[in-house]
Design a protein around this motif. Structure first.
Motif, short mmCIF file in Angstrom:
data_model
loop_
_atom_site.label_atom_id
_atom_site.label_comp_id
_atom_site.label_asym_id
_atom_site.label_seq_id
_atom_site.Cartn_x
_atom_site.Cartn_y
_atom_site.Cartn_z
N ARG A 76 -1.74 -81.73 -23.37
CA ARG A 76 -1.09 -80.51 -22.88
C ARG A 76 -1.48 -80.34 -21.43
NH1 ARG A 76 -1.18 -75.81 -27.09
NH2 ARG A 76 -0.04 -76.92 -28.71
N VAL A 77 -0.51 -80.34 -20.54
CA VAL A 77 -0.81 -80.30 -19.12
C VAL A 77 0.10 -79.31 -18.39
CG1 VAL A 77 -1.63 -82.69 -19.06
CG2 VAL A 77 0.78 -82.21 -18.59
N TYR A 78 -0.40 -78.87 -17.24
CA TYR A 78 0.45 -78.07 -16.34
C TYR A 78 0.12 -78.42 -14.91
CZ TYR A 78 -3.57 -74.91 -15.73
OH TYR A 78 -4.80 -74.39 -15.45
N GLU A 79 1.06 -78.12 -14.04
CA GLU A 79 0.85 -78.31 -12.61
C GLU A 79 1.50 -77.15 -11.86
OE1 GLU A 79 2.21 -82.05 -10.93
OE2 GLU A 79 1.02 -81.71 -9.12
N VAL A 80 0.85 -76.72 -10.81
CA VAL A 80 1.40 -75.71 -9.90
C VAL A 80 1.45 -76.38 -8.54
CG1 VAL A 80 1.05 -73.47 -8.81
CG2 VAL A 80 0.41 -73.80 -11.23
N ALA A 81 2.62 -76.73 -8.08
CA ALA A 81 2.70 -77.49 -6.83
C ALA A 81 4.11 -77.39 -6.26
CB ALA A 81 2.34 -78.95 -7.08
N PRO A 82 4.25 -77.68 -4.95
CA PRO A 82 5.57 -77.62 -4.35
C PRO A 82 6.46 -78.76 -4.82
CG PRO A 82 3.95 -78.41 -2.75
CD PRO A 82 3.19 -78.01 -3.98
N VAL A 83 7.75 -78.49 -4.91
CA VAL A 83 8.75 -79.53 -5.16
C VAL A 83 9.88 -79.35 -4.14
CG1 VAL A 83 8.21 -79.75 -7.62
CG2 VAL A 83 10.00 -78.17 -6.88
N TYR A 84 10.71 -80.37 -4.03
CA TYR A 84 11.64 -80.46 -2.90
C TYR A 84 13.04 -80.79 -3.36
CZ TYR A 84 7.28 -80.20 -0.58
OH TYR A 84 6.06 -79.73 -0.18
N ARG A 85 14.01 -80.04 -2.88
CA ARG A 85 15.42 -80.31 -3.17
C ARG A 85 16.19 -80.27 -1.86
NH1 ARG A 85 15.90 -79.34 -9.06
NH2 ARG A 85 13.75 -79.80 -9.63
N ALA A 86 16.75 -81.40 -1.49
CA ALA A 86 17.51 -81.47 -0.23
C ALA A 86 18.93 -80.99 -0.45
CB ALA A 86 17.47 -82.89 0.32
N GLU A 87 19.07 -79.76 -0.94
CA GLU A 87 20.41 -79.23 -1.19
C GLU A 87 20.96 -78.63 0.09
OE1 GLU A 87 19.37 -76.77 -4.48
OE2 GLU A 87 19.74 -78.35 -5.94
N GLU A 88 22.15 -79.09 0.45
CA GLU A 88 22.73 -78.70 1.73
C GLU A 88 23.14 -77.23 1.75
OE1 GLU A 88 23.80 -80.26 4.65
OE2 GLU A 88 23.34 -82.36 4.28
N HIS A 89 23.61 -76.74 0.59
CA HIS A 89 24.15 -75.39 0.57
C HIS A 89 23.04 -74.36 0.59
CE1 HIS A 89 23.35 -76.68 -3.50
NE2 HIS A 89 23.17 -75.42 -3.82
N ALA A 90 23.30 -73.27 1.30
CA ALA A 90 22.33 -72.18 1.34
C ALA A 90 22.82 -71.07 0.42
CB ALA A 90 22.19 -71.67 2.77
N THR A 91 22.05 -70.76 -0.61
CA THR A 91 22.41 -69.64 -1.47
C THR A 91 21.21 -68.71 -1.56
OG1 THR A 91 21.53 -70.35 -3.61
CG2 THR A 91 23.61 -71.35 -2.93
N ARG A 144 19.66 -67.99 -4.16
CA ARG A 144 18.78 -68.34 -5.27
C ARG A 144 18.09 -69.69 -5.11
NH1 ARG A 144 22.14 -69.72 -10.66
NH2 ARG A 144 22.51 -67.49 -10.86
N HIS A 145 18.38 -70.42 -4.02
CA HIS A 145 17.79 -71.75 -3.84
C HIS A 145 16.88 -71.81 -2.61
CE1 HIS A 145 21.23 -72.84 -6.46
NE2 HIS A 145 20.35 -73.68 -6.96
N LEU A 146 15.81 -72.59 -2.73
CA LEU A 146 14.94 -72.92 -1.61
C LEU A 146 14.86 -74.44 -1.53
CD1 LEU A 146 11.99 -70.46 -2.32
CD2 LEU A 146 13.33 -70.48 -0.21
N ASN A 147 14.65 -74.99 -0.35
CA ASN A 147 14.51 -76.44 -0.25
C ASN A 147 13.09 -76.90 -0.58
OD1 ASN A 147 16.83 -75.83 2.15
ND2 ASN A 147 17.26 -77.40 0.65
N GLU A 148 12.15 -75.97 -0.48
CA GLU A 148 10.77 -76.22 -0.91
C GLU A 148 10.34 -75.02 -1.74
OE1 GLU A 148 7.56 -75.65 2.06
OE2 GLU A 148 6.69 -77.52 1.34
N TYR A 149 9.93 -75.26 -2.97
CA TYR A 149 9.47 -74.12 -3.76
C TYR A 149 8.30 -74.50 -4.64
CZ TYR A 149 12.27 -75.83 -7.78
OH TYR A 149 12.79 -76.57 -8.81
N LEU A 150 7.66 -73.48 -5.17
CA LEU A 150 6.47 -73.69 -5.99
C LEU A 150 6.91 -73.79 -7.45
CD1 LEU A 150 3.34 -73.77 -5.57
CD2 LEU A 150 3.33 -71.38 -6.32
N SER A 151 6.68 -74.96 -8.04
CA SER A 151 7.13 -75.18 -9.40
C SER A 151 5.96 -75.04 -10.37
CB SER A 151 7.73 -76.59 -9.51
OG SER A 151 8.26 -76.80 -10.80
N LEU A 152 6.18 -74.24 -11.40
CA LEU A 152 5.18 -74.07 -12.45
C LEU A 152 5.61 -74.97 -13.60
CD1 LEU A 152 4.93 -70.14 -12.36
CD2 LEU A 152 3.80 -71.81 -10.89
#
Lengths: 435, 435
Positions: free
Chosen positions: A197-212, A214-222
């Protein structure tokens, strides 16, 4: 000279009524009223109104020290004020802040607010949002620790994307092509073989061109993954308990922040309602006349489905289950038919909606090596590109599943912040790489 | 069919003597002795010896379930064994592992061990190292929370390096040049203006070409910054308390892991000894005849200085203080002369040595805007390239300082692991981008 008194924080003032204390903080606001000076000192725990006269006051946001006597004063913030006996500028501001910190509102010039984020982040609402997020993350870890989970740290520089090839930021890794990780998906699955059973709290990256909003290009994923499960029901049950623990802690520790932002902390039902995706699409169409496009729920359908469960069951949360394979990645575990064979259409993947928006994707993953290779073929992916991924499934991976929560999206939705960028200290978006 | 008994973990066996339990885990090892079968089941909490006969045993590392009776057995690991009543393969391994997990040693074929990391990471020593690191990080957060710190999350995609331009990994950010952050230095300083005391646990990146046993290209940085200090003494005092709290927790929770790795948990002195760098260089030369090159301590000098303090004061730790400006970045706060003017040569920067190796750089930072601009000029840096950095110092930053600890390096040194790569689940080095 520095006073020899220990430093007192704003929140400790009630214990010091009638005494002389030493406060340190930032000069939040100042006002002169015919010889009487009001200054508001902001420290990490709140605002203190101080009253003096004949003081040489510096620019707002200077860091300052006040030594003075604590007096009950019903109209002051917190019910106490400090009568200044001595005043010292620790570090003067050399320019007036570009925005008046006490008067900022997110909805006024949002881009300007982000341009000057190094100082606007000091605002009370900005601080409250980040404080709530810190408590939310702490509660996430604390609860998972009580359920026997271990924290892991996995690479953010990867040779290929876990979700496929799209939306990756390329890195030059000593001349070799590499990418920023979209998710710790593969690595958290591998680590189920180590800690179960594991967890990680760390940044993840999505190179999504559109700006909305509800989206960030770098966010903290639990991120969470657990082994030796029976089905995705075990994953949803864990997430249900986890959310309850998080909201409990926020109620204990963040009531002032929610009050400041005019938001309420949701109750988490003992059993969050569940509805299969196909039924959810039908319900939204039949009850609200909204024709749902695509294979998933569109944003309007998410909103309407949430409305339905809020009205009929009083729940701010709903699990949408049994996602079709077409809307899920290759590693999603198929639903099983009554005879135990994999269902060709449906998976054991789910989304969790909260107040009209998806805050989690989760589900059971394929653990069987042969089934995984078949799925890769069915998705028309190149097995060579996934060799690093499939390798571990040769070695007895137990049935497992998990989920990921975007910390900023959950924070924003909890606090009623319309744009997720304000739930991150220094957001990255299509056009924003600084500060 | 799945037994309806709840799952029991290895560490819970003593509470179930004489009872029938259900265990799940990985088939760690197996042996046939003339009709009697011994199988060792590995779960997250340890190893259980199970005894049966006539079982169809799968390949090692298969995940399996054993239902059986718990019996005291002094020679079995943990003092108990389980007499198998029923046995089930949950997921069979489809290939024998490339390395025998129970027999692995780090010093045999280290590159092969890392090549097959997806399965070698299941080894008991590998797991112990990562478990110790998870507890170390948890203790770091827990202690700082008790001292009023707030956790932050800052960008890892940046437009320039905090430490200057060297050793940066370039990213293509929607066509714009960007880099992976070397350190959250600037951002944690900005956040002192918000929460006064902050920390972050997150990956950082150094594109160092050379491969050594003490460097990683991606590592987990434990970063701390605190405001309203008097000098770097406040920073060192905090770090002293923090280390004591971390070692206390490791003693409580990780004794088996330290025993497995043959390592001892250090005692942290109530006041870790301090020595100015210039005196440290002299001491090493005079006592040990080692001529120290450069402006800092070289690795041999670090080792000898640690030896000196271990022998003379029984301390595994020593702070080396008053680093010269030439060995520190531009933001290091200068030492002050008796008249309060900045000293041209020395800073308030320090290193912390632990058992012969530097595990922390820390110190007080410049908070005064004019002094910062002067320092940038003295270091011959381009002020335009640092505008994002200097901006916040216009707004009354209080005196502050902090430090950073590399989680893997501290873990490796604590556990006597010679190469820091084995203190990270999936290390990245000059030639290693997978798994």
């Amino acid at each position: 000279m520095t006073s020899t008194l220990p430093r007192t924080l704003t929140r400790e003032l009630p214990q010091h009524e009638g005494q002389t204390v030493r406060l340190q903080g930032f000069l939040h606001a100042r006002r002169d009223l015919g010889g009487v000076q009001f200054l508001v000192l902001r420290d990490v725990s709140g605002l203190t109104q101080c009253v003096g006269s004949g003081l040489e006051l510096p620019l707002a946001e200077s860091s300052v020290e006040v030594v003075g006597r604590v007096k009950a004063h019903p109209k002051a913030p917190g019910g106490f004020e400090v009568q200044v006996e001595s005043f010292r500028v620790i570090t003067p501001a050399v320019e007036a802040p570009p925005v008046e910190i006490p008067k900022m509102e997110w909805n006024v010039n949002p881009e300007t607010m982000l341009d000057y984020r190094v100082v606007t982040v000091r605002g009370l609402k900005e601080r409250a949002a980040l404080k709530v997020q810190a408590e939310l993350v702490a509660a996430f870890r604390e609860h998972l620790n009580t359920e026997g989970f271990t924290e892991i740290s996995t690479p953010k520089i990867v040779s290929a994307g876990a979700e496929g090839g799209a939306n990756l930021f390329p890195i030059d890794y000593f001349g070799a092509p590499a990418y920023l990780a979209q998710s710790p998906q593969l690595y958290k699955q591998i680590m189920v073989g180590v800690f179960e059973r594991v967890y990680e709290v760390a940044p993840v990256y999505r190179a999504e061109e559109h700006a909305t909003s509800r989206h960030l290009n770098e966010y903290l994923s639990l991120d969470v993954e657990l082994g030796f499960i029976e089905s995705e029901e075990d994953v949803m049950a864990l997430q249900n308990r986890l959310l309850a623990a998080i909201m409990e802690r926020l109620k204990e520790r963040c009531a002032p922040e929610f009050a400041l932002l005019g938001a309420t902390i949701p109750d988490v039902p003992a059993h969050i309602p569940r509805i299969p995706l196909m039924e959810a699409r039908q319900l939204v169409t039949e009850k609200y006349g909204h024709a749902v496009g695509g294979k998933d729920l569109d944003p309007e359908a998410e909103r309407l489905l949430s409305q339905h469960y809020a009205e009929t069951e009083g729940s701010d949360f709903v699990f949408v289950t049994k996602y079709p394979r077409a809307a899920r990645p290759f590693y999603a575990h198929p639903e099983l038919n009554a005879d135990g064979t994999p269902n060709a259409e449906l998976t054991r993947g789910y989304d969790l909606l909260f107040r009209g928006i998806e805050i989690t994707s989760g589900g059971q993953r394929i653990h069987d090596h042969a089934m995984l290779l078949e799925s890769i073929a069915a998705y028309k992916l190149r097995p060579e590109s996934l060799e690093g991924y499939t390798e571990v499934f040769k070695y007895g991976m137990p049935p497992h599943g998990g989920f990921a929560i975007g910390a900023e999206r959950l924070t924003a939705k909890l606090l009623g912040i319309a744009n997720v960028r304000y739930a991150r200290a220094f957001p990255r978006d299509r056009h924003r790489l600084t500060p």
